[in-house]
Design a protein around this motif. Structure first.
Motif, PDB file in Angstrom:
ATOM      1  N   ALA A 118      32.955  21.406  37.018  1.00  0.00           N
ATOM      2  CA  ALA A 118      31.555  22.235  37.229  1.00  0.00           C
ATOM      3  C   ALA A 118      32.523  23.347  38.099  1.00  0.00           C
ATOM      4  O   ALA A 118      31.416  24.654  37.420  1.00  0.00           O
ATOM      5  N   VAL A 119      33.089  23.430  38.597  1.00  0.00           N
ATOM      6  CA  VAL A 119      33.645  24.972  39.319  1.00  0.00           C
ATOM      7  C   VAL A 119      34.715  25.049  39.456  1.00  0.00           C
ATOM      8  O   VAL A 119      35.152  24.593  39.105  1.00  0.00           O
ATOM      9  N   THR A 120      34.676  26.463  38.500  1.00  0.00           N
ATOM     10  CA  THR A 120      36.530  27.061  38.107  1.00  0.00           C
ATOM     11  C   THR A 120      36.414  28.366  38.543  1.00  0.00           C
ATOM     12  O   THR A 120      35.612  29.199  38.788  1.00  0.00           O
ATOM     13  N   GLN A 121      38.008  28.802  38.299  1.00  0.00           N
ATOM     14  CA  GLN A 121      38.376  29.914  38.927  1.00  0.00           C
ATOM     15  C   GLN A 121      38.555  30.677  38.300  1.00  0.00           C
ATOM     16  O   GLN A 121      38.704  30.393  36.826  1.00  0.00           O
ATOM     17  N   ASP A 122      37.933  31.934  37.799  1.00  0.00           N
ATOM     18  CA  ASP A 122      38.362  32.860  36.621  1.00  0.00           C
ATOM     19  C   ASP A 122      39.856  33.609  36.479  1.00  0.00           C
ATOM     20  O   ASP A 122      40.810  33.352  38.538  1.00  0.00           O
ATOM     21  N   THR A 123      40.237  33.565  35.672  1.00  0.00           N
ATOM     22  CA  THR A 123      42.142  33.972  34.967  1.00  0.00           C
ATOM     23  C   THR A 123      42.055  35.044  35.614  1.00  0.00           C
ATOM     24  O   THR A 123      43.178  35.775  36.157  1.00  0.00           O
TER      25      THR A 123
ATOM     26  N   PHE B  59      38.752  40.123  43.045  1.00  0.00           N
ATOM     27  CA  PHE B  59      39.626  39.072  43.172  1.00  0.00           C
ATOM     28  C   PHE B  59      39.355  37.873  42.089  1.00  0.00           C
ATOM     29  O   PHE B  59      38.512  38.009  41.544  1.00  0.00           O
ATOM     30  N   ARG B  60      39.785  36.437  42.341  1.00  0.00           N
ATOM     31  CA  ARG B  60      39.633  36.122  41.036  1.00  0.00           C
ATOM     32  C   ARG B  60      38.511  34.890  41.713  1.00  0.00           C
ATOM     33  O   ARG B  60      38.877  34.092  42.309  1.00  0.00           O
ATOM     34  N   GLY B  61      37.545  35.016  41.464  1.00  0.00           N
ATOM     35  CA  GLY B  61      36.409  34.632  41.794  1.00  0.00           C
ATOM     36  C   GLY B  61      36.419  33.202  41.494  1.00  0.00           C
ATOM     37  O   GLY B  61      36.535  32.807  40.456  1.00  0.00           O
ATOM     38  N   PHE B  62      35.784  32.233  41.982  1.00  0.00           N
ATOM     39  CA  PHE B  62      35.002  30.826  41.313  1.00  0.00           C
ATOM     40  C   PHE B  62      33.155  30.540  40.992  1.00  0.00           C
ATOM     41  O   PHE B  62      33.041  31.666  41.497  1.00  0.00           O
ATOM     42  N   ARG B  63      33.867  30.091  40.022  1.00  0.00           N
ATOM     43  CA  ARG B  63      32.416  30.318  39.202  1.00  0.00           C
ATOM     44  C   ARG B  63      31.064  28.854  38.582  1.00  0.00           C
ATOM     45  O   ARG B  63      32.010  28.447  38.108  1.00  0.00           O
ATOM     46  N   TYR B  64      30.571  28.674  38.129  1.00  0.00           N
ATOM     47  CA  TYR B  64      29.888  27.405  37.754  1.00  0.00           C
ATOM     48  C   TYR B  64      29.994  27.713  36.222  1.00  0.00           C
ATOM     49  O   TYR B  64      29.915  28.783  35.412  1.00  0.00           O
ATOM     50  N   ASP B  65      30.808  26.531  35.305  1.00  0.00           N
ATOM     51  CA  ASP B  65      30.758  26.384  33.967  1.00  0.00           C
ATOM     52  C   ASP B  65      29.475  26.137  33.734  1.00  0.00           C
ATOM     53  O   ASP B  65      29.038  25.100  33.622  1.00  0.00           O
TER      54      ASP B  65
END
Length: 433
Positions: free
Chosen positions: A81-86, A7-13
């Protein structure tokens, strides 16, 4: 077949939020007010602000800690601050920790797992749940539309073949690292190689998954899915609400340990060691009597069976170790359960000792506080904050697999898989693929 997905997780930048250690948090169910405030102070984007948002004076139906958590998550997404992986990924998670004087490393991976009602597929619970935490988590799901904390799942893998597919890739790149408040070192790698992902998914397909921790979160996911379907928000079987965020660990992983969960019992009349021995003697062999909790626990550990329990009577500061002579004594108090369930130390304690022997003799209504460290037990006895302290041997993996596989649930707090999984390493959207 368990349906496992990348899955395309959301993580902190981390370029925007700083150190990973400052933005992660334990799951809500092990956080007290002091730790909550400490995590709030660490960072304005610490996961605690969505995982366990503080209540405020004047909270009402329209403005409360759940609505604030939802707005906080939306703000983090809007600010980057939180972005989704591509890329669709699996996220390898490693925890290095110390327990009972030994250092362990537990390894697994985050994935999306298709939700299914218990008893209808290949995902099995092992503990009973309570309604309060499920209502709390459902309100949070509705407000944020995210899995914030993962469910902890176990799968049979005697040869370690699943993780063997992932290991070569994670050693090629440095992980993100966070050290939590207990000193546990947490490492995260992102695996995007589609050939490896396909191999892992293929190997996982035939396997059962047993929930180690996060039963409330899993059942909440099923309820949320039902609500979203009813509202017309689940267009097909591939839509995001069909899945939950899960950390998957092989049952043979050398870092997979289960700690005991001891009971501090209140709500009883004062009871002395002599009185307790008198009550137990018909069914139990008294193996040890003394005034040292450590000696009592060592005796329980040396016995190594589920039949041996330790009891500290607060009224006189004494410790008794008692062993059930005949497991058949459990047949009458738990006739609808399997022999494996009746043989658990925690089942013997609750069904036979607390609910039958002690209740029939002295009355009262036993209420339990759950602790894991012997020092927590001795501190409670010294403070006289309970009437009876109970030392319980931990269940083993074989108990989890056999009882859950029989579609039974252990009593609450039968197991404690240490350490807990951190919140904030990766988030899973319940709206976006």
């Amino acid at each position: 077949m368990a349906d496992i997905r990348a899955f395309r997780g959301f993580r902190y930048d981390l370029g925007k939020v700083g150190e990973l250690s400052h933005v992660v948090a334990p799951p809500y169910d092990v956080i007290d007010e002091a730790l909550q405030q400490k995590l709030y102070d660490l960072s304005p984007v610490n996961a605690i602000r969505v995982e366990l948002t503080k209540p405020e004076e004047g909270d009402d139906e329209d403005n409360n800690r759940y609505t604030r958590a939802g707005q906080t998550m939306r703000d983090w997404l809007a600010s980057g601050a939180v972005t989704q992986d591509t890329a669709r990924s699996l996220y390898v998670y490693e925890q290095e920790f110390t327990a009972e004087g030994q250092t362990f490393t537990r390894r697994g991976f985050f994935a999306r797992v298709r939700l299914e009602p218990f008893g209808e597929g290949k995902i099995y619970p092992h503990e009973q749940t309570m309604s309060g935490p499920k209502a709390d988590r459902l309100n949070l799901y509705r407000a944020t539309n995210f899995n914030l904390s993962p469910v902890f799942g176990l799968y049979p893998d005697d040869d370690g073949e699943v993780f063997a597919k992932l290991e070569p890739l994670i050693r090629k790149s440095p992980p993100r690292v966070a050290t939590d408040h207990l000193g546990v070192v947490n490492r995260l790698w992102v695996v995007t190689d589609q050939a490896t992902i396909s191999q892992v998914i293929g190997l996982m397909g035939p396997k059962s998954v047993f929930i180690a921790d996060g039963h409330h979160r899993y059942e909440t996911g099923v309820k949320y899915l039902e609500e979203q379907r009813a509202a017309g928000q689940v267009p097909d079987d591939e839509a995001a609400p069909n899945f939950c965020l899960m950390m998957l660990v092989g049952m043979s992983d050398p870092g997979l340990i289960i700690l005991p969960t001891h009971r501090l019992v209140s709500g009883l009349p004062p009871i002395t060691s002599d009185r307790l021995q008198e009550l137990l003697k018909d069914l139990f062999t008294i193996d040890h009597v003394g005034d040292d909790a450590t000696a009592a626990w060592e005796h329980v550990q040396m016995d190594g069976s589920q039949l041996c329990l330790g009891f500290g009577t607060v009224a006189d500061g004494k410790w008794v170790v008692a062993k059930l002579r005949d497991p058949a004594a459990m047949d009458g108090v738990a006739p609808d359960q399997s022999a494996e369930w009746r043989g658990l130390g925690v089942s013997i304690l609750h069904k036979l000792v607390l609910d039958r022997i002690i209740k029939d003799a002295v009355g009262g209504e036993a209420k339990c506080q759950y602790v894991h460290l012997l020092k927590e037990v001795t501190d409670a006895v010294a403070a006289k904050s309970c009437q009876l302290a109970c030392l319980v041997p931990p269940a083993e993996m074989e108990h989890v697999e056999s009882i859950a596989g029989n579609l039974e649930k252990m009593p609450p707090k039968s197991t404690y898989f240490y350490p807990k999984l951190l919140t904030g390493l990766v988030y899973n959207s319940l709206k976006k693929d």
